[in-house]
Design a protein around this motif. Sequence first.
Motif, PDB file in Angstrom:
ATOM      1  N   UNK A 188       8.027   1.213  -3.505  1.00  0.00           N
ATOM      2  CA  UNK A 188       7.483  -0.394  -3.650  1.00  0.00           C
ATOM      3  C   UNK A 188       6.526  -0.470  -4.631  1.00  0.00           C
ATOM      4  N   UNK A 189       6.781  -1.558  -5.429  1.00  0.00           N
ATOM      5  CA  UNK A 189       5.887  -1.796  -6.753  1.00  0.00           C
ATOM      6  C   UNK A 189       4.952  -2.827  -5.797  1.00  0.00           C
ATOM      7  N   UNK A 249      -1.330  10.187  -7.122  1.00  0.00           N
ATOM      8  CA  UNK A 249      -2.551   9.875  -6.354  1.00  0.00           C
ATOM      9  C   UNK A 249      -2.048  10.450  -4.752  1.00  0.00           C
ATOM     10  N   UNK A 250      -3.043  11.267  -4.165  1.00  0.00           N
ATOM     11  CA  UNK A 250      -2.846  11.710  -2.981  1.00  0.00           C
ATOM     12  C   UNK A 250      -3.938  11.037  -1.997  1.00  0.00           C
ATOM     13  N   UNK A 251      -3.466  10.462  -0.874  1.00  0.00           N
ATOM     14  CA  UNK A 251      -4.601   9.943  -0.035  1.00  0.00           C
ATOM     15  C   UNK A 251      -5.113   8.486  -0.096  1.00  0.00           C
ATOM     16  N   UNK A 252      -4.467   7.844  -0.875  1.00  0.00           N
ATOM     17  CA  UNK A 252      -4.795   6.566  -0.885  1.00  0.00           C
ATOM     18  C   UNK A 252      -4.343   5.785   0.413  1.00  0.00           C
ATOM     19  N   UNK A 253      -3.147   6.035   0.904  1.00  0.00           N
ATOM     20  CA  UNK A 253      -2.726   5.182   2.109  1.00  0.00           C
ATOM     21  C   UNK A 253      -1.836   4.127   1.451  1.00  0.00           C
ATOM     22  N   UNK A 298       2.030   1.652  -8.520  1.00  0.00           N
ATOM     23  CA  UNK A 298       1.042   0.657  -9.079  1.00  0.00           C
ATOM     24  C   UNK A 298       1.667  -0.437 -10.164  1.00  0.00           C
ATOM     25  N   UNK A 299       0.908  -1.494 -10.326  1.00  0.00           N
ATOM     26  CA  UNK A 299       1.472  -2.452 -11.455  1.00  0.00           C
ATOM     27  C   UNK A 299       0.347  -2.693 -12.308  1.00  0.00           C
ATOM     28  N   UNK A 300       0.592  -3.091 -13.557  1.00  0.00           N
ATOM     29  CA  UNK A 300      -0.312  -3.551 -14.439  1.00  0.00           C
ATOM     30  C   UNK A 300      -0.140  -5.082 -15.076  1.00  0.00           C
ATOM     31  N   UNK A 350      -3.281  -2.341  -8.484  1.00  0.00           N
ATOM     32  CA  UNK A 350      -3.346  -2.667 -10.125  1.00  0.00           C
ATOM     33  C   UNK A 350      -4.116  -1.487 -10.474  1.00  0.00           C
ATOM     34  N   UNK A 351      -3.520  -1.182 -11.694  1.00  0.00           N
ATOM     35  CA  UNK A 351      -4.122   0.180 -12.653  1.00  0.00           C
ATOM     36  C   UNK A 351      -3.513   0.013 -14.082  1.00  0.00           C
TER      37      UNK A 351
END
Length: 258
Positions: A41-42, A103-107, A131-133, A47-48
């Motif tokens: 899923x995007x 990324x680990x642990x963001x949920x 993520x999306x930008x 956002x990053x």
Amino acid sequence: MKMPAFFIAHGSPLLALEDNEYTRFLERLGADLPRPRAIVVFSAHWESPQQLLTVDERYETQHDFYGFPEDMYRLTYPAPGDPELSLRIRELFTSHNLPHQPVLGRGLDHGVWVILKKMFPQADIPVIALSVDSLRSPKEQYEIGRMLSPLREEGVLFIGSGGLVHNLRLLINSDQPEDWALKFDAWIAEALESRNLQELFNYDQKAPHAREAVPSYGKEHFVPLFYVLGTAAKGTKAQRMFQAYQYGTLSLNCWKFE
């Protein structure tokens, strides 16, 4: 098995509790699809400037909203991750020279879990969030999705989660859509159905009422369309499967790309 790709509007977080025409559509959609190997899923809510992706084995559920009924904060979606697929995605990004970061642990944010809770309520299919930008150009966003298009042949279901008309400052107390929102969605539909990428990439200059539909402060909800369209780069068919509105200007739409 080659999976389709979807752009799905996630609307308000309350979608997770609602029982209406749209939520019942999402439930049917999930039930009718072949079971994916995994779901990528995007999300508009991640956002990053650097491409990020989750690498968890199991997720916590983010309640990244405030002012909602207490029942919303008790909902969970404890989906598994797929570290092996995350590594495969990283390899594809690396092969195309795209800087990225695991990324680990963001949920899982509500842009991910709210729609998946309706489509796949058992939470037993592995999920990876990307993520999306919104500061990248639409063509760049499309090309990032295209890097991952081979995974559709491996049973991976791609979803772009956001909203084509999503301007929270122009909401009204009516489910009757504003005329300008209808005109914008109609223009997007024509461009998608004819697969006119150049028009789509220049939507902000070409589409009627683009400034109202995709405000400068809220582009992150629109851009998942380009990422997921890129994953279907080899496809030729776009199908609008659902269209409705909440609060006059919040479009609830689902587009399928094959």
